[in-house]
Design a protein around this motif. Structure first.
Motif, PDB file in Angstrom:
ATOM      1  N   LEU A  13     -32.120  26.803   0.426  1.00  0.00           N
ATOM      2  CA  LEU A  13     -31.265  27.600   1.312  1.00  0.00           C
ATOM      3  C   LEU A  13     -31.077  26.905   2.653  1.00  0.00           C
ATOM      4  O   LEU A  13     -30.186  27.256   3.412  1.00  0.00           O
ATOM      5  CB  LEU A  13     -31.896  28.977   1.521  1.00  0.00           C
ATOM      6  N   TRP A  25     -16.293  37.577 -10.278  1.00  0.00           N
ATOM      7  CA  TRP A  25     -16.468  38.984 -10.619  1.00  0.00           C
ATOM      8  C   TRP A  25     -16.953  39.808  -9.432  1.00  0.00           C
ATOM      9  O   TRP A  25     -17.081  41.013  -9.519  1.00  0.00           O
ATOM     10  CB  TRP A  25     -17.440  39.137 -11.800  1.00  0.00           C
ATOM     11  N   ARG A  36     -19.708  28.190 -15.985  1.00  0.00           N
ATOM     12  CA  ARG A  36     -19.328  27.031 -15.178  1.00  0.00           C
ATOM     13  C   ARG A  36     -20.506  26.500 -14.376  1.00  0.00           C
ATOM     14  O   ARG A  36     -21.232  27.243 -13.715  1.00  0.00           O
ATOM     15  CB  ARG A  36     -18.196  27.423 -14.213  1.00  0.00           C
ATOM     16  N   ASP A  67     -20.527  25.030 -11.642  1.00  0.00           N
ATOM     17  CA  ASP A  67     -20.406  25.367 -10.216  1.00  0.00           C
ATOM     18  C   ASP A  67     -21.118  26.670  -9.883  1.00  0.00           C
ATOM     19  O   ASP A  67     -21.763  26.787  -8.849  1.00  0.00           O
ATOM     20  CB  ASP A  67     -18.936  25.538  -9.841  1.00  0.00           C
ATOM     21  N   TRP A  68     -20.963  27.655 -10.759  1.00  0.00           N
ATOM     22  CA  TRP A  68     -21.574  28.955 -10.468  1.00  0.00           C
ATOM     23  C   TRP A  68     -23.088  28.848 -10.557  1.00  0.00           C
ATOM     24  O   TRP A  68     -23.804  29.464  -9.775  1.00  0.00           O
ATOM     25  CB  TRP A  68     -21.036  30.024 -11.421  1.00  0.00           C
ATOM     26  N   ASN A  89     -24.676  26.191  -9.882  1.00  0.00           N
ATOM     27  CA  ASN A  89     -25.052  25.479  -8.661  1.00  0.00           C
ATOM     28  C   ASN A  89     -25.092  26.410  -7.455  1.00  0.00           C
ATOM     29  O   ASN A  89     -25.911  26.235  -6.568  1.00  0.00           O
ATOM     30  CB  ASN A  89     -24.085  24.319  -8.398  1.00  0.00           C
ATOM     31  N   VAL A  90     -24.190  27.383  -7.423  1.00  0.00           N
ATOM     32  CA  VAL A  90     -24.230  28.361  -6.334  1.00  0.00           C
ATOM     33  C   VAL A  90     -25.570  29.086  -6.373  1.00  0.00           C
ATOM     34  O   VAL A  90     -26.239  29.246  -5.352  1.00  0.00           O
ATOM     35  CB  VAL A  90     -23.069  29.374  -6.463  1.00  0.00           C
ATOM     36  N   ALA A  91     -25.996  29.475  -7.562  1.00  0.00           N
ATOM     37  CA  ALA A  91     -27.296  30.150  -7.695  1.00  0.00           C
ATOM     38  C   ALA A  91     -28.417  29.213  -7.254  1.00  0.00           C
ATOM     39  O   ALA A  91     -29.334  29.617  -6.546  1.00  0.00           O
ATOM     40  CB  ALA A  91     -27.511  30.588  -9.135  1.00  0.00           C
ATOM     41  N   ARG A  92     -28.312  27.953  -7.638  1.00  0.00           N
ATOM     42  CA  ARG A  92     -29.372  27.006  -7.300  1.00  0.00           C
ATOM     43  C   ARG A  92     -29.464  26.784  -5.797  1.00  0.00           C
ATOM     44  O   ARG A  92     -30.547  26.781  -5.227  1.00  0.00           O
ATOM     45  CB  ARG A  92     -29.136  25.669  -8.011  1.00  0.00           C
ATOM     46  N   THR A  93     -28.303  26.615  -5.139  1.00  0.00           N
ATOM     47  CA  THR A  93     -28.352  26.373  -3.699  1.00  0.00           C
ATOM     48  C   THR A  93     -28.808  27.624  -2.943  1.00  0.00           C
ATOM     49  O   THR A  93     -29.189  27.540  -1.789  1.00  0.00           O
ATOM     50  CB  THR A  93     -26.996  25.909  -3.137  1.00  0.00           C
ATOM     51  N   HIS A  94     -28.739  28.774  -3.593  1.00  0.00           N
ATOM     52  CA  HIS A  94     -29.255  29.979  -2.939  1.00  0.00           C
ATOM     53  C   HIS A  94     -30.687  30.290  -3.369  1.00  0.00           C
ATOM     54  O   HIS A  94     -31.178  31.384  -3.125  1.00  0.00           O
ATOM     55  CB  HIS A  94     -28.331  31.169  -3.217  1.00  0.00           C
ATOM     56  N   LEU A 113     -32.067  31.091  -6.105  1.00  0.00           N
ATOM     57  CA  LEU A 113     -32.335  32.237  -6.973  1.00  0.00           C
ATOM     58  C   LEU A 113     -33.273  31.777  -8.090  1.00  0.00           C
ATOM     59  O   LEU A 113     -33.106  30.699  -8.631  1.00  0.00           O
ATOM     60  CB  LEU A 113     -31.046  32.776  -7.592  1.00  0.00           C
ATOM     61  N   THR A 143     -27.781  37.845 -12.194  1.00  0.00           N
ATOM     62  CA  THR A 143     -26.706  37.976 -11.209  1.00  0.00           C
ATOM     63  C   THR A 143     -25.594  36.957 -11.394  1.00  0.00           C
ATOM     64  O   THR A 143     -24.500  37.161 -10.883  1.00  0.00           O
ATOM     65  CB  THR A 143     -27.235  37.853  -9.763  1.00  0.00           C
ATOM     66  N   VAL A 144     -25.849  35.874 -12.106  1.00  0.00           N
ATOM     67  CA  VAL A 144     -24.786  34.876 -12.268  1.00  0.00           C
ATOM     68  C   VAL A 144     -24.408  34.681 -13.738  1.00  0.00           C
ATOM     69  O   VAL A 144     -23.245  34.878 -14.108  1.00  0.00           O
ATOM     70  CB  VAL A 144     -25.184  33.525 -11.626  1.00  0.00           C
ATOM     71  N   PRO A 173     -23.119  38.174 -15.734  1.00  0.00           N
ATOM     72  CA  PRO A 173     -21.733  38.578 -15.443  1.00  0.00           C
ATOM     73  C   PRO A 173     -20.713  37.510 -15.818  1.00  0.00           C
ATOM     74  O   PRO A 173     -19.598  37.836 -16.222  1.00  0.00           O
ATOM     75  CB  PRO A 173     -21.728  38.846 -13.935  1.00  0.00           C
ATOM     76  N   ALA A 174     -21.098  36.237 -15.697  1.00  0.00           N
ATOM     77  CA  ALA A 174     -20.140  35.175 -16.036  1.00  0.00           C
ATOM     78  C   ALA A 174     -19.873  35.161 -17.529  1.00  0.00           C
ATOM     79  O   ALA A 174     -18.747  34.915 -17.963  1.00  0.00           O
ATOM     80  CB  ALA A 174     -20.679  33.823 -15.581  1.00  0.00           C
ATOM     81  N   GLU A 178     -10.099  34.463 -12.965  1.00  0.00           N
ATOM     82  CA  GLU A 178     -10.621  33.355 -12.165  1.00  0.00           C
ATOM     83  C   GLU A 178      -9.642  32.947 -11.097  1.00  0.00           C
ATOM     84  O   GLU A 178      -8.458  33.057 -11.259  1.00  0.00           O
ATOM     85  CB  GLU A 178     -10.900  32.158 -13.065  1.00  0.00           C
TER      86      GLU A 178
END
Ligand SMILES: Nc1ncnc2c1ncn2[C@@H]1O[C@H](COP(=O)(O)OP(=O)(O)OP(=O)(O)O)[C@@H](O)[C@H]1O
Ligand SMILES: [Mg+2]
Lengths: 301, 277
Positions: free
Chosen positions: A78, A92, B175, B177-178, B180-185, B187, B195-196, B199-200, B277
């Motif tokens: 983070l 979504w 994807r 990218d999504w 990666n969004v989880a990884r950079t946060h 989670l 959460t990723v 739903p995806a 999307e």
């Protein structure tokens, strides 16, 4: 004294698909100071995104280390926020939830209301207010999506913000507006930023320093050009600054010619291989008034 | 007609086609002669009985009215209301289906997350999937013993594959990218999954669930014909044995209606989880 973010002897090789190896870059070393805005410029395929992914911790280099704030980077964190080239919003979730998603991850002990307030505040900072924030990303324009992505990254107060061609897919007008917003937020927050771009004017407008990469394969970070134009900068005014065209010409020269000439030169063993610092400043009194060339002060740091 | 919306015009046309279809059907059935009117010869050759087969729609409608006005009566093992029979079938379908979902979705998730697992399980899935669910019946009856549980097992085995394959496929196709969004946060694995990735992959997973419920409803009729006792499938077969074709046609229609309702329930769910999307 080591810089805040220090990239040391970073090498990345990939299998080239024909049994051999492709060296994207070798022994790349450079530093970024705290609060600094550094832009990296280079031709397509030279390895900019690869460097960024390593800085983000999303990819592992073949060799070399990245040290931030005295600690080696291992895996994503983070502390290093990323704005991806394709926005990477979660389709979504609504705009607001895309930001609260990040804020809640960063500050797990905040109350729900506080998370929402914080996210709303940062969305307002990039000009997204009212109904818009309850829409899904698919209902936003490209520029708006990129703003959400920027708001998500800034709202998390990362120690280092990584931007991979954040405005690449936007038209010139939108691009201008968002660049201004980025500058505004950056000015308020003293955020350390590392950004990739293709656009020379964008780089000059935003950066404290521009890193220039030679063409790949075996690319190098060859030069580090200081942007000697005082802040706050404004897109219409900077072009009148005496240093603007001198710097711009230097960059165009590099990307047009020297990036090719310098390409593929193997690094010399034992050399530090750090980029050459280039400082172009026509406002400084010059030793030789006859010299019409921009003052080039090259120092090996 | 200019003022009617597209949907209204379509509905009107549907009703018109229904009426024309029913009228044609009604007209195609020769009027039954009462038994007294038959000649001696006709009675001897059994002409009256053979023709007793296909009833006109008016009779089916009358039957429907009679059955639907008291769907839950229970007058012994061979005479239960249509509501009770359908209830049994739905109970079996849902039990087998939910058990399958409980296995297929988590398992599909794990397979989808790991390329090795995906490749390792693939041959088994490919061999087991094309087996007609009814082919399992003898084995199920032998091992489980109980016919009720065997029917549920058959539903379980037929609804597991589309859910398993779609879940694995959906999860594997999330994807990068999504993720990666989880990884950079930062989670964790569980948080990322819920959460990723969930739903995806949800639209693909729900599509699998929708296919499964459709197949389960197709299979239950056949399974109940085999195991007997209760359920809409048994009911159809029983009425055929009674040569009561009016009831057979009526229950065929009911099977269609229930199938449609099940499908549209999943259609609603699908619309909820689909994202642009
Ligand atoms: N996973 C990978 N496997 C093999 N080769 C790769 C991989 N990732 C990148 N490359 C190669 O590394 C080189 C640099 O790629 P990279 O994406 O970093 O370029 P870039 O500088 O970001 O280009 P652009 O400006 O077009 O985005 C390219 O030649 C690419 O083919
Ligand atoms: Mg790139």
């Amino acid at each position: 004294m080591k810089p805040y973010l220090s990239i040391e002897k970073l090498t990345q090789r990939f299998p080239d698909g024909a049994g051999g190896e492709l060296t994207v870059f070798e022994d790349a070393s450079f530093g970024v100071e705290k609060g600094e805005f550094v832009v990296i410029l280079g031709h397509s395929g030279c390895g900019k995104s690869t460097i960024m992914n390593i800085l983000a911790g999303l990819a592992e280099p073949t060799s070399g280390v990245v040290v931030m704030d005295g600690q080696a980077v291992r895996g994503p964190s983070l502390d290093r926020g990323v704005v991806f080239q394709n926005y990477s919003l979660l389709p979504w979730l609504t705009t607001l939830k895309n930001v609260t998603f990040g804020v809640a991850a960063r500050y797990p002990d905040w109350s729900k209301a506080k998370v929402i307030d914080h996210a709303t505040e940062f969305l307002a900072m990039v000009g997204l207010e009212g109904d818009v924030i309850h829409r899904k990303p698919s209902q936003l324009s490209g520029g708006m999506r990129q703003r959400v992505s920027i708001a998500r990254a800034f709202a998390n107060h990362p120690k280092l913000l990584l931007l991979d061609e954040p405005f690449g897919a936007l038209d010139a007008l939108t691009r201008g507006t968002i660049q201004d917003e980025l500058l505004k937020i950056w000015g308020q927050m003293e955020q350390t930023v590392f950004m990739i771009t293709h656009d020379i004017d964008e780089a000059i407008l935003l950066a404290d320093r521009i890193l220039l990469m030679t063409n790949g394969p075996q690319a190098r970070v060859a030069e580090s050009v200081e942007i000697t134009i005082p802040r706050p900068r404004n897109r219409t005014e900077i072009v009148e600054h005496p240093n603007y065209y001198a710097i711009r010409n230097h960059l165009v020269q590099f990307l047009g010619k020297r990036s090719k000439e310098l390409a593929g030169q193997p690094t010399i063993a034992g050399e530090t291989n750090r980029p050459e610092t280039v400082r172009i400043d026509k406002t400084e009194p010059q030793d030789d008034p006859e010299d019409t060339q921009p003052a080039l002060v090259a120092v090996n740091s | 007609m200019g003022q009617l919306s597209l949907n209204q015009r379509a509905a009107l046309l549907s009703v018109l086609m229904l009426i024309v279809g029913l009228l044609l059907w009604e007209a195609a059935i020769p009027a039954q002669k009462a038994v007294e009117e038959l000649t001696e010869y006709e009675r001897l050759t059994g002409a009256g009985e053979a023709k007793a087969g296909v009833p006109p729609p008016s009779q089916v409608l009358a039957k429907a009215w009679e059955q639907l006005s008291d769907p839950f009566y229970d007058a012994g093992p061979n005479d239960k209301g249509i509501g009770i029979q359908i209830g049994y079938s739905i109970y079996r379908v849902l039990t087998g289906y939910l058990l399958a979902a409980l296995v297929a979705i988590p398992f599909g998730f794990l397979i989808g997350m790991s390329q090795v697992a995906c490749k390792a399980f693939n041959p088994f899935i490919q061999v087991l999937r094309p087996i007609s669910p009814l082919a399992w019946m003898p084995l199920a009856l032998f091992i489980i013993g109980d016919s009720e549980a065997s029917a549920i097992f058959v539903i379980f085995i037929c609804s597991i594959w589309p859910m398993l394959i779609n879940t694995a496929f959906g999860v594997a196709g999330v994807r990068e990218d999504w993720v990666n969004v989880a990884r950079t946060h930062e989670l964790g694995a569980i948080k990322t999954a819920f959460t990723v990735i969930l739903p995806a992959a949800a639209p693909t997973i729900v599509t699998g669930m929708r296919i499964s419920i459709g197949i389960a409803w197709l299979v239950i009729v056949a399974a109940e014909m085999l195991v007997g006792g209760t359920g809409i499938g048994y009911y159809v077969w029983n009425e055929w044995n009674n040569l009561d074709l009016t009831s057979v046609i009526f229950s065929i229609l009911m099977i269609g209606v229930v199938g449609m309702l099940l499908d549209s329930a999943f259609g609603l769910l699908q619309r909820r989880v689909t994202y642009a999307e």
